[in-house]
Design a protein around this motif. Sequence first.
Motif, short mmCIF file in Angstrom:
data_model
loop_
_atom_site.label_atom_id
_atom_site.label_comp_id
_atom_site.label_asym_id
_atom_site.label_seq_id
_atom_site.Cartn_x
_atom_site.Cartn_y
_atom_site.Cartn_z
N SER A 172 9.87 -10.52 10.84
CA SER A 172 11.24 -10.94 10.55
C SER A 172 12.20 -9.90 11.10
N THR A 346 11.91 -15.96 8.89
CA THR A 346 11.14 -15.37 10.00
C THR A 346 11.60 -15.88 11.36
N THR A 347 11.41 -17.17 11.62
CA THR A 347 11.66 -17.72 12.95
C THR A 347 12.88 -18.62 12.95
N TYR A 360 15.86 -21.73 9.46
CA TYR A 360 14.80 -20.74 9.67
C TYR A 360 13.50 -21.22 9.05
#
Length: 385
Positions: A172, A346-347, A360
Motif C-alpha cells: 500500500s 492497496t490498489t 480501491y
Amino acid sequence: MRYNFLYILFFLGLFSACREPFEPEIDPVDLDVLVVEGYLDSEGIPSELSLSLTSNIQSDGFTNNLVNGATIYLENTSGARFSLTELGDGKYEFAHDISESDVYRLRIFLQNGASYTSEELRPIITPDIIDVGFDKNEDGVEIFLTTQGDENADDFLWTYEETWAFRPPFTSLDKYVPETQEIVPRTDEERIDRCYLSRPNSDLLLETSSRFEDQFVFRQAIRQINQGDERLSLRYSILISQKAISKDDVEFWEILKENSDDLGSIFSPLPSIIGGNITMDQNPDAPVIGQVSLGVVKQKRLYIDIRDVAPWPAEVEEYFGCVLEPDTVLVANYDQYFRTGGNIPTTPVYLENGFIPIGYRYARASCVDCTRRGSNVKPDFWEDF
C-alpha cells in the motif's frame, strides 16, 4: 471372542479412569541468587553487563527479577575505577579503552547493601575473524566463519545478532485520512511495505582452536537457516562477535550449555552446580551465578540477498490466509471501510482512460502493514544491495 474384546475395553476404561495428574510436593524456595552475565570489551567498544536474580521454579506467572540501581565499576591494581553506566532493564554499559597489560576486578554494589567482587580479570586479545560466508544446502543455508587461535587465545565463544528486511503480502503506497475522508500518497516515513526485524541469539557456540592443526578453525558452523524462513525472503544481515575466553570461562559456559540443553528432564543435572568468578563480599559462601570476562571483541558482518539463494519461497505463519479482497471500495464508502484501520487500501481502480481512481481494492491491515511486526526505520548499519 466377543466377550474377550469387551473385557479388554472394560479394563482399559478402568485404568484410564484411575489416572490422576501427579504433582510432587516441593517446598517453594526463592533463593534470590544474583546472576551476572557479561563480556566487557577492553578497547572501548560499548559492551553490556546484565544483572538479575534467580526466580522460584514453582512461581506462577512471570516475575521481573532484573536488578536495577546497582553501582558497578572495574578497578585495576592501582585503584583506578572505570564505571559502568546503567541503561535500565538490568543492563549496564561498559565503554572504556583500558590497558590490556593490567589486572582488574569487577565491583558490584546493590541497593540492598550487598556487594560482590570478581576474581582477577586479565584481558584476552581476541584474534581477527578471517572470513565469514555461507553455503546453500539441501535444508537451507549454513553460515560459517574461519579464524585462527594463538598462544594467548585458544578457546572461543561466538554470539551473533540477526537483522532482516521483509515485505508483507500486499503493498500500500496510499493511506486513508479520516479527517478529510480522502486517500492520499504516503510519505517515505509512512511507508509500510518494507520493514526490519532484529534478534539476538541465545545459543552457546564454543570451540577450542588447539584441537585443529595450527589452531586453524576452518568453516566453523554458526547458523543454519532452513528453507522457507522469512529471514532470507528479501535481505539478511548477521553480525558475528568472536570472543577469546579463558579455561575457567569455558568450564562455566559448558556447564551452562549442558543445563540449558537438558533442562526439563528429571534426570537433568541441577542448575545449582553453576558457579562462576563472582563472590559476595559479606558471605563468600553465598551462591552467585555468573562469569564475567574481559577482553577484545572481534566482529564481522555478513549480508545475504534473496538473489544469492533464490528460489526461496518464504512461509510466514502470520500471513497465512491473506487475500486481496475482490470488491472495489468506491469513494463514497471509504470511511465505512477504512476509518478504523482494520482494512488498508492497496490498489487504485480506474475507469478506462481515467486518471483519477474511482475506488480501491483492499486487504486486512495485518496483511499490508509491516510495522505490525517490525520497524520501517532502516537500521544505521544497514547496507542495501
